[in-house]
Design an enzyme around this catalytic site. Structure first.
Site, mmCIF file in Angstrom:
data_model
loop_
_atom_site.group_PDB
_atom_site.id
_atom_site.type_symbol
_atom_site.label_atom_id
_atom_site.label_comp_id
_atom_site.label_asym_id
_atom_site.label_seq_id
_atom_site.Cartn_x
_atom_site.Cartn_y
_atom_site.Cartn_z
ATOM 1 N N ARG A 42 0.829 -1.208 0.000
ATOM 2 C CA ARG A 42 0.000 0.000 0.000
ATOM 3 C C ARG A 42 0.863 1.258 0.000
ATOM 4 N NH1 ARG A 42 -3.643 2.267 4.858
ATOM 5 N NH2 ARG A 42 -4.944 3.731 3.690
ATOM 6 N N HIS A 58 0.456 4.310 -2.679
ATOM 7 C CA HIS A 58 0.149 5.695 -2.294
ATOM 8 C C HIS A 58 1.275 6.645 -2.709
ATOM 9 C CE1 HIS A 58 -3.460 5.508 0.562
ATOM 10 N NE2 HIS A 58 -3.414 4.344 -0.086
ATOM 11 N N GLY A 68 4.175 10.841 -8.445
ATOM 12 C CA GLY A 68 4.909 9.741 -9.062
ATOM 13 C C GLY A 68 5.678 8.916 -8.046
ATOM 14 N N SER A 121 8.276 10.357 -2.174
ATOM 15 C CA SER A 121 7.857 11.577 -1.480
ATOM 16 C C SER A 121 6.940 11.266 -0.302
ATOM 17 C CB SER A 121 7.165 12.550 -2.451
ATOM 18 O OG SER A 121 6.082 11.929 -3.115
ATOM 19 N N ASN A 161 -3.593 8.872 4.216
ATOM 20 C CA ASN A 161 -2.283 8.266 4.491
ATOM 21 C C ASN A 161 -2.005 8.044 5.972
ATOM 22 O OD1 ASN A 161 -1.613 8.172 1.765
ATOM 23 N ND2 ASN A 161 -0.683 10.212 1.791
ATOM 24 N N PRO A 194 -6.872 7.821 -5.276
ATOM 25 C CA PRO A 194 -8.217 7.338 -5.606
ATOM 26 C C PRO A 194 -9.107 7.316 -4.365
ATOM 27 C CG PRO A 194 -6.525 5.892 -6.530
ATOM 28 C CD PRO A 194 -5.824 6.827 -5.589
ATOM 29 N N HIS A 253 -5.956 -5.648 -2.754
ATOM 30 C CA HIS A 253 -6.738 -5.670 -1.523
ATOM 31 C C HIS A 253 -6.979 -7.095 -1.027
ATOM 32 C CE1 HIS A 253 -8.619 -1.370 -1.975
ATOM 33 N NE2 HIS A 253 -7.320 -1.358 -1.715
ATOM 34 N N ASP A 271 -4.073 -14.009 -3.399
ATOM 35 C CA ASP A 271 -4.822 -14.960 -4.213
ATOM 36 C C ASP A 271 -6.063 -14.284 -4.784
ATOM 37 O OD1 ASP A 271 -6.495 -14.739 -2.030
ATOM 38 O OD2 ASP A 271 -6.023 -16.719 -1.212
#
Length: 324
Positions: A61, A65, A71, A75, A92, A160, A190, A249
């Site tokens: 994750r 993020h 990009g 950062s 975040n 998103p 996820h 999976d």
């Protein structure tokens, strides 16, 4: 999955991706300047994952993020004295794995000072997080350099939304030169990890603003979420994958297909004709190899977003520098 099948996925994905690699990123970028760095990173992560397997989802994750904001330039690792860095943005605040990246950076710096970027370490760590979760072991392009700008406002505008529908999400991905297929495939990440109650509780407590429940949720699943996440519960977490929580999976897609997608953005995938077709395909256990190959391609695509290369950016000795 059998080792021969894993190797096939690895080899096929690598050969397909090689022809599309950006000229400013390449495989084995550090072969001469820091030989063996990917093995060094993987060995370090082997110890980390043995102590805490849940951090694998966090590292995956974290890379996602990072790439969606300015990009893939690390950062997200930057700290701010006045609390205005990317990591301070609400989406975040529950990220994990910063200390893992920093610890690996220390080992890499000891071997090759000021050669390997934090951004590349993050990309390697995300790949290894997938691999150690029984997922595909794909090649990672390297050659990224680190950025030195990190702004909360960028994170709030570029990530998103957890409640976004497919139309909204497709537009967000398109800005990053990622396709609708990348959207649905990368959502499959996820299959690892959890979400905190505030990111989805509206679906069981106040879906349309009148204290109602999202009618598209599987009833028993909604009942369980209601019991788990009271409106004032900010601390509890729920697995994003109802089938297998720590294995890479098809469990996530099986959950979404059954009306047990946790986030609004998860559930939205089954209601669109195109992304829904992919969810339906991935509901079949025989599609695992297809998902693995697709995921490798989409991760490489995401890893190219907004990269700094050549003389742009910098190579930081410490990933979590302070910049205001």
């Amino acid at each position: 999955m059998a080792s021969c099948t894993r190797f096939l996925i690895f080899a096929v994905a690598a050969s397909l991706l090689a022809s599309f690699a950006r000229a400013d990123l390449q495989y084995d970028f550090y072969n001469t300047s820091c030989p063996g760095v990917e093995t060094l990173v993987r060995d370090a992560l082997t110890e980390v994952f043995a102590a805490d397997s849940t951090v694998r989802a966090g590292l995956l994750r974290l890379h996602f993020h990072d790439c969606f904001v300015r990009g893939c330039d690390a950062s997200i690792m930057i700290n701010s004295n006045n609390g205005t860095a990317e990591k301070n943005a609400d989406p975040n605040l529950t990220l994990r794995g910063y200390e893992v990246i920093e610890a690996i950076k220390v080992k890499v710096e000891a071997a090759c000072p000021l050669v390997v970027s934090c951004a590349d370490i993050m990309a390697m760590a995300a790949r290894d997080a997938v691999k150690f979760s029984e997922g595909p072991d794909y090649l990672v392009e390297t050659g990224r350099r680190d950025g030195n700008v990190s702004m909360m406002a960028d994170a709030l505008s570029d990530l998103p939304p957890a409640d976004g529908n497919v139309t909204v999400l497709t537009k967000v991905f398109a800005v990053k030169n990622l396709t609708m297929k990348d959207l649905v495939v990368l959502s499959g990440a996820h299959t690892l990890g959890v979400a905190h109650c505030p990111s989805f509780s509206y679906r069981v407590h106040n879906y349309t603003g009148v204290g109602d429940e999202d009618p598209s949720m599987e009833p028993e699943y909604a009942e369980g979420l209601n019991a788990k996440c009271a409106p004032d519960n900010f601390a509890s977490v729920v697995p994003l994958d109802t089938v297998t929580t720590n294995e890479f999976d098809l469990g996530y897609f099986q959950s979404v297909y059954a009306g047990k997608g946790l986030l609004g953005s998860d559930d939205a995938l089954r209601h669109d004709s195109l992304t829904g077709a992919y969810v339906s395909l991935m509901n079949n256990a025989s599609s695992l190899d297809t998902f693995f190959a697709d995921f490798a391609v989409s991760m490489i695509n995401m890893g190219r977003v907004g990269v700094l290369t050549g003389t742009d950016g910098e190579i930081r000795a410490t990933c979590g520098i302070y910049v205001d």
